[in-house]
Scaffold this motif. Structure first.
Motif, mmCIF file in Angstrom:
data_model
loop_
_atom_site.group_PDB
_atom_site.id
_atom_site.type_symbol
_atom_site.label_atom_id
_atom_site.label_comp_id
_atom_site.label_asym_id
_atom_site.label_seq_id
_atom_site.Cartn_x
_atom_site.Cartn_y
_atom_site.Cartn_z
ATOM 1 N N GLY A 45 16.809 -71.365 2.189
ATOM 2 C CA GLY A 45 16.412 -70.215 2.994
ATOM 3 C C GLY A 45 17.592 -69.564 3.674
ATOM 4 O O GLY A 45 17.708 -68.328 3.722
ATOM 5 N N THR A 46 18.520 -70.384 4.195
ATOM 6 C CA THR A 46 19.726 -69.842 4.826
ATOM 7 C C THR A 46 20.566 -69.082 3.813
ATOM 8 O O THR A 46 21.086 -67.992 4.101
ATOM 9 C CB THR A 46 20.558 -70.983 5.438
ATOM 10 O OG1 THR A 46 19.763 -71.678 6.402
ATOM 11 C CG2 THR A 46 21.805 -70.429 6.110
ATOM 12 N N ALA A 47 20.709 -69.633 2.606
ATOM 13 C CA ALA A 47 21.487 -68.974 1.556
ATOM 14 C C ALA A 47 20.856 -67.642 1.160
ATOM 15 O O ALA A 47 21.556 -66.637 0.956
ATOM 16 C CB ALA A 47 21.609 -69.888 0.341
ATOM 17 N N VAL A 66 18.826 -65.700 3.009
ATOM 18 C CA VAL A 66 18.990 -64.738 4.105
ATOM 19 C C VAL A 66 20.424 -64.201 4.140
ATOM 20 O O VAL A 66 20.648 -62.989 4.297
ATOM 21 C CB VAL A 66 18.632 -65.397 5.457
ATOM 22 C CG1 VAL A 66 19.029 -64.484 6.610
ATOM 23 C CG2 VAL A 66 17.149 -65.699 5.521
ATOM 24 N N ALA A 67 21.412 -65.093 3.959
ATOM 25 C CA ALA A 67 22.814 -64.670 3.991
ATOM 26 C C ALA A 67 23.114 -63.702 2.844
ATOM 27 O O ALA A 67 23.751 -62.663 3.046
ATOM 28 C CB ALA A 67 23.722 -65.891 3.916
ATOM 29 N N VAL A 103 15.571 -75.474 4.181
ATOM 30 C CA VAL A 103 16.488 -74.922 5.190
ATOM 31 C C VAL A 103 17.738 -74.354 4.535
ATOM 32 O O VAL A 103 18.161 -73.225 4.820
ATOM 33 C CB VAL A 103 16.865 -76.014 6.216
ATOM 34 C CG1 VAL A 103 17.992 -75.515 7.116
ATOM 35 C CG2 VAL A 103 15.662 -76.400 7.063
ATOM 36 N N LEU A 104 18.336 -75.130 3.632
ATOM 37 C CA LEU A 104 19.580 -74.697 2.989
ATOM 38 C C LEU A 104 19.350 -73.490 2.082
ATOM 39 O O LEU A 104 20.113 -72.517 2.123
ATOM 40 C CB LEU A 104 20.167 -75.862 2.185
ATOM 41 C CG LEU A 104 20.631 -77.071 3.004
ATOM 42 C CD1 LEU A 104 21.094 -78.188 2.092
ATOM 43 C CD2 LEU A 104 21.757 -76.659 3.959
#
Length: 358
Positions: A183-185, A187-188, A180-181
């Motif tokens: 993947g979020t990084a 995408v950002a 999750v972490l």
């Protein structure tokens, strides 16, 4: 012939730093040695079985099932061509398949072979008349889609296990949070890089500064590259995101069907949720570049998860090895066929290749 017509000034070809033959040879030796050690000792150790028991199970696999497994591999690789054709305008599915198997065959033979595979991709694509900028854009976009897909799998597995009221091992829960972490990084960072020229420069400048901490004399290579490719990458994502996403779903979906059939063939009896979780762990571990394609590391992690959930040790290791034979080793002869196909295909003329580099 199939070729892109965009000018090459949309992005430079990536610069690569040459590695001395001694260092490269040492990397290959250590990587292959680690892969052999993980397969020969680590895999049976963590799976709590022996190779003799595994060979006994593998000998029971009928020829018709082996043919079915090979068909699923080819179908999965064809699905992957939708990702590549969506990321590079003018690329046909046949040529995308050849690019994929040729690059994968090299990557599966060498530790950190992704760089060598990418070099092969550049060479083959340019022989067909594609510009370096087009190949670079495809490499960036497909790389991000691959990473996002692999970090998404543990998240899906956790949701499935929780839905089925299955006890979730702490390691799996931690892997999901890490996915999750990360993947979020990703995408950002990717959104920042393609949203505006300023965002691309900010991200590129930050990466260049990090690289300078470990490599003296590093310039603004990443900043310049991201700025030059921003418009192309943004346009590729805007027009091809659905096709690329469906291609990734088809690829990983068919490989999961193959994983289910391999485990069923060797006698593993676990719920689909736990099997998917083990599959997700394996796909995430393929990103480990210390061995060719994560070989040894992937199989050990997957087999250990299956055994931890109560599967028979010999059946678990045999199922993982069987899956690896078709998804890792069989890509090598497929790559050889790809190189043969490329050698007999029409090539762009010297003038056409020069035009793409102008």
């Amino acid at each position: 012939m199939t070729a892109t017509t965009e000018p090459a000034d949309h992005g430079p070809a990536p610069a690569t730093k040459r590695t001395s033959p001694f260092v490269r040879g040492l990397q290959v030796t250590l990587g292959l040695g680690l892969a052999v050690a993980m397969l020969w000792w680590g895999l049976p150790h963590f799976a709590k079985t022996s190779w003799s028991e595994v060979w006994h199970v593998l000998r029971t696999v009928p020829a018709w099932k082996a043919a079915l497994f090979m068909g699923l591999v080819v179908a999965g690789l064809y699905c992957y061509t939708f990702l590549m054709t969506g990321a590079m305008q003018g690329l046909s599915h046949l040529r995308a398949l050849i690019l994929n198997v040729c690059g994968s065959s090299v990557s599966n033979l060498l530790p950190g072979g992704g760089a060598v595979g990418l070099a092969a991709t550049y060479s083959i694509a340019k022989s067909w008349g594609f510009s370096a900028a087009s190949v670079t854009t495809m490499a960036v976009v497909t790389g991000v889609w691959n990473v996002l897909a692999r970090v998404a799998l543990p998240i899906i597995a956790v949701v499935g296990l929780a839905w089925g009221a299955t006890d979730l091992p702490p390691a799996m829960r931690e892997a999901a949070w890490a996915a999750v972490l990360s993947g979020t990084a990703i995408v950002a960072a990717f959104t920042l890089a393609i949203a505006t020229d300023k965002g691309a420069r900010v991200l590129g400048r930050g990466i260049d500064r990090l690289v300078r901490l470990v490599r003296r004399g590093h310039g603004s290579t990443v900043e310049d590259g991201l700025s030059g490719l921003r418009a192309r990458v943004a346009d590729t994502v805007r027009t091809g995101w659905l096709q690329m996403t469906l291609g990734m779903v088809g690829f990983f979906g068919l490989y999961y069907v193959l994983f289910l059939l391999c485990t069923e063939t060797t006698g593993i009896e676990l719920p689909f949720g736990q099997l998917f979780a083990a599959y997700a762990i394996g796909r995430l571990l393929t990103a480990v570049g210390v061995t060719p394609g994560g070989l040894g590391v992937t199989e050990t992690g997957t087999a250990a998860a299956l055994v931890a959930w109560g599967a028979d040790p010999a059946a678990s290791m045999a199922g993982v090895v069987l899956f690896s034979i078709f998804t890792h080793f069989m890509e090598i002869p497929l790559g050889a066929l790809g190189w043969v196909a490329w050698s007999v295909m029409p090539k762009a003329s010297a003038d056409e290749r020069a035009a793409t580099d102008a």
